[in-house]
Motif scaffolding. Structure first.
Motif, PDB file in Angstrom:
ATOM      1  N   UNK A  31      15.681  14.140  22.289  1.00 16.43           N
ATOM      2  CA  UNK A  31      14.741  13.151  22.819  1.00 16.43           C
ATOM      3  C   UNK A  31      15.420  12.054  23.644  1.00 16.43           C
ATOM      4  N   UNK A  32      16.748  12.147  23.804  1.00 17.64           N
ATOM      5  CA  UNK A  32      17.501  11.167  24.586  1.00 17.64           C
ATOM      6  C   UNK A  32      17.241   9.735  24.091  1.00 17.64           C
ATOM      7  N   UNK A  33      17.434   9.556  22.782  1.00 19.06           N
ATOM      8  CA  UNK A  33      17.184   8.262  22.155  1.00 19.06           C
ATOM      9  C   UNK A  33      18.488   7.642  21.680  1.00 19.06           C
ATOM     10  N   UNK A  34      18.453   6.351  21.461  1.00 12.89           N
ATOM     11  CA  UNK A  34      19.593   5.638  20.888  1.00 12.89           C
ATOM     12  C   UNK A  34      19.446   5.646  19.371  1.00 12.89           C
ATOM     13  N   UNK A  35      20.581   5.670  18.675  1.00 17.77           N
ATOM     14  CA  UNK A  35      20.552   5.649  17.221  1.00 17.77           C
ATOM     15  C   UNK A  35      21.901   5.149  16.695  1.00 17.77           C
ATOM     16  N   UNK A  36      21.835   4.201  15.796  1.00 20.13           N
ATOM     17  CA  UNK A  36      23.034   3.732  15.096  1.00 20.13           C
ATOM     18  C   UNK A  36      22.896   4.088  13.627  1.00 20.13           C
ATOM     19  N   UNK A  84      20.772  -8.461  13.587  1.00 23.80           N
ATOM     20  CA  UNK A  84      21.431  -8.919  14.812  1.00 23.80           C
ATOM     21  C   UNK A  84      21.140  -7.964  15.969  1.00 23.80           C
ATOM     22  N   UNK A  85      21.230  -6.662  15.709  1.00 27.29           N
ATOM     23  CA  UNK A  85      20.929  -5.676  16.756  1.00 27.29           C
ATOM     24  C   UNK A  85      19.478  -5.788  17.208  1.00 27.29           C
ATOM     25  N   UNK A  86      18.570  -6.006  16.262  1.00 31.72           N
ATOM     26  CA  UNK A  86      17.149  -6.094  16.602  1.00 31.72           C
ATOM     27  C   UNK A  86      16.835  -7.286  17.508  1.00 31.72           C
ATOM     28  N   UNK A  87      17.704  -8.262  17.527  1.00 33.59           N
ATOM     29  CA  UNK A  87      17.486  -9.420  18.406  1.00 33.59           C
ATOM     30  C   UNK A  87      17.893  -9.119  19.846  1.00 33.59           C
ATOM     31  N   UNK A  88      18.554  -7.981  20.071  1.00 34.46           N
ATOM     32  CA  UNK A  88      18.963  -7.590  21.415  1.00 34.46           C
ATOM     33  C   UNK A  88      17.839  -6.829  22.108  1.00 34.46           C
ATOM     34  N   UNK A  92      14.763  -4.009  20.604  1.00 39.27           N
ATOM     35  CA  UNK A  92      13.582  -4.765  20.161  1.00 39.27           C
ATOM     36  C   UNK A  92      12.440  -3.871  19.666  1.00 39.27           C
ATOM     37  N   UNK A  93      12.397  -2.616  20.109  1.00 33.39           N
ATOM     38  CA  UNK A  93      11.341  -1.699  19.669  1.00 33.39           C
ATOM     39  C   UNK A  93      11.801  -0.748  18.562  1.00 33.39           C
ATOM     40  N   UNK A  94      12.990  -0.994  18.039  1.00 27.83           N
ATOM     41  CA  UNK A  94      13.546  -0.097  17.017  1.00 27.83           C
ATOM     42  C   UNK A  94      12.911  -0.344  15.654  1.00 27.83           C
ATOM     43  N   UNK A  95      12.967   0.681  14.831  1.00 26.36           N
ATOM     44  CA  UNK A  95      12.600   0.571  13.424  1.00 26.36           C
ATOM     45  C   UNK A  95      13.860   0.797  12.599  1.00 26.36           C
ATOM     46  N   UNK A 115      13.947 -10.527   7.329  1.00 29.41           N
ATOM     47  CA  UNK A 115      13.256  -9.226   7.418  1.00 29.41           C
ATOM     48  C   UNK A 115      11.775  -9.454   7.692  1.00 29.41           C
ATOM     49  N   UNK A 116      11.155 -10.416   6.996  1.00 27.31           N
ATOM     50  CA  UNK A 116       9.734 -10.727   7.226  1.00 27.31           C
ATOM     51  C   UNK A 116       9.486 -11.172   8.659  1.00 27.31           C
ATOM     52  N   UNK A 117      10.384 -11.996   9.192  1.00 28.58           N
ATOM     53  CA  UNK A 117      10.238 -12.455  10.577  1.00 28.58           C
ATOM     54  C   UNK A 117      10.302 -11.268  11.529  1.00 28.58           C
ATOM     55  N   UNK A 118      11.231 -10.361  11.285  1.00 24.38           N
ATOM     56  CA  UNK A 118      11.354  -9.189  12.151  1.00 24.38           C
ATOM     57  C   UNK A 118      10.123  -8.290  12.019  1.00 24.38           C
ATOM     58  N   UNK A 119       9.584  -8.187  10.819  1.00 21.28           N
ATOM     59  CA  UNK A 119       8.364  -7.395  10.618  1.00 21.28           C
ATOM     60  C   UNK A 119       7.195  -8.005  11.383  1.00 21.28           C
ATOM     61  N   UNK A 120       7.162  -9.313  11.491  1.00 21.11           N
ATOM     62  CA  UNK A 120       6.088  -9.966  12.252  1.00 21.11           C
ATOM     63  C   UNK A 120       6.187  -9.655  13.743  1.00 21.11           C
ATOM     64  N   UNK A 121       7.362  -9.166  14.171  1.00 21.30           N
ATOM     65  CA  UNK A 121       7.573  -8.763  15.567  1.00 21.30           C
ATOM     66  C   UNK A 121       7.345  -7.263  15.743  1.00 21.30           C
ATOM     67  N   UNK A 122       6.708  -6.643  14.760  1.00 19.90           N
ATOM     68  CA  UNK A 122       6.305  -5.228  14.796  1.00 19.90           C
ATOM     69  C   UNK A 122       7.426  -4.243  14.454  1.00 19.90           C
TER      70      UNK A 122
END
Length: 162
Positions: A31-36, A84-88, A92-95, A115-122
């Motif tokens: 799927x040509x996706x990024x993954x860590x 930290x990665x999710x703030x980049x 931003x669309x990662x789960x 974690x709650x703050x990040x969940x509020x960002x979907x």
């Protein structure tokens, strides 16, 4: 973003996690996706198996596949790195998927709030509990959006409800 518990309590289950990693590498490449992959015990290691790197995901996973389960369980460093990665912008669309037996202490309140703050960002946080449901820290799992339970030999996952 996949957080993997490589502590001593995961010794008997790490082969299941490694097989899952190989499956995810196939999907990432196709799927040509990024993954860590972030592994944690008493520290944290990160493996970029995503699309766009010079090596194939399977070659990048080689070091992860050689890891042994040992040490204590402290997911804090790994989860902080994930946050930290999710703030980049490119994440931003990662789960987030955390794979563990969840035999660990509670997360501190500051980390739970992040974690709650990040969940509020979907951002969705998923837990995959491997074995040992009776020893798992359900407080951590209840912080995630969805959780599943797997026991060796089963042919399907059980969804955990809180």
């Amino acid at each position: 973003l996949v957080c993997v518990d490589t502590s001593a309590s995961m010794y008997d289950s790490l082969d299941i996690v490694k097989a899952l990693a190989l499956c995810l590498a196939e999907v990432v490449e196709k799927e040509k996706r990024r993954c860590y992959f972030l592994t944690f015990d008493c520290g944290c290691r990160i493996y970029d198996i995503g699309y766009g790197c010079k090596k194939s995901p399977h070659k990048k996973l080689r070091h992860f596949l050689m890891e042994q389960a040992d040490g204590g369980t402290d997911p804090s460093e790994g989860l902080e790195m994930v946050l930290s990665l999710l703030s980049q912008k490119n994440w931003k669309d990662a789960d987030v998927l955390t794979i563990s037996d969840f035999e660990m202490d509670n997360l501190d309140s500051d980390l739970k709030e992040k974690i709650k703050i990040q969940q509020s960002k979907k951002t969705k946080f998923y837990g995959l509990l491997i074995e040992g449901k009776h020893k798992a820290n359900m407080d951590i799992l209840s912080s995630f959006d969805e959780n599943y339970f797997y026991t060796k030999g089963d042919t399907k996952l059980e969804k955990l409800e809180f």
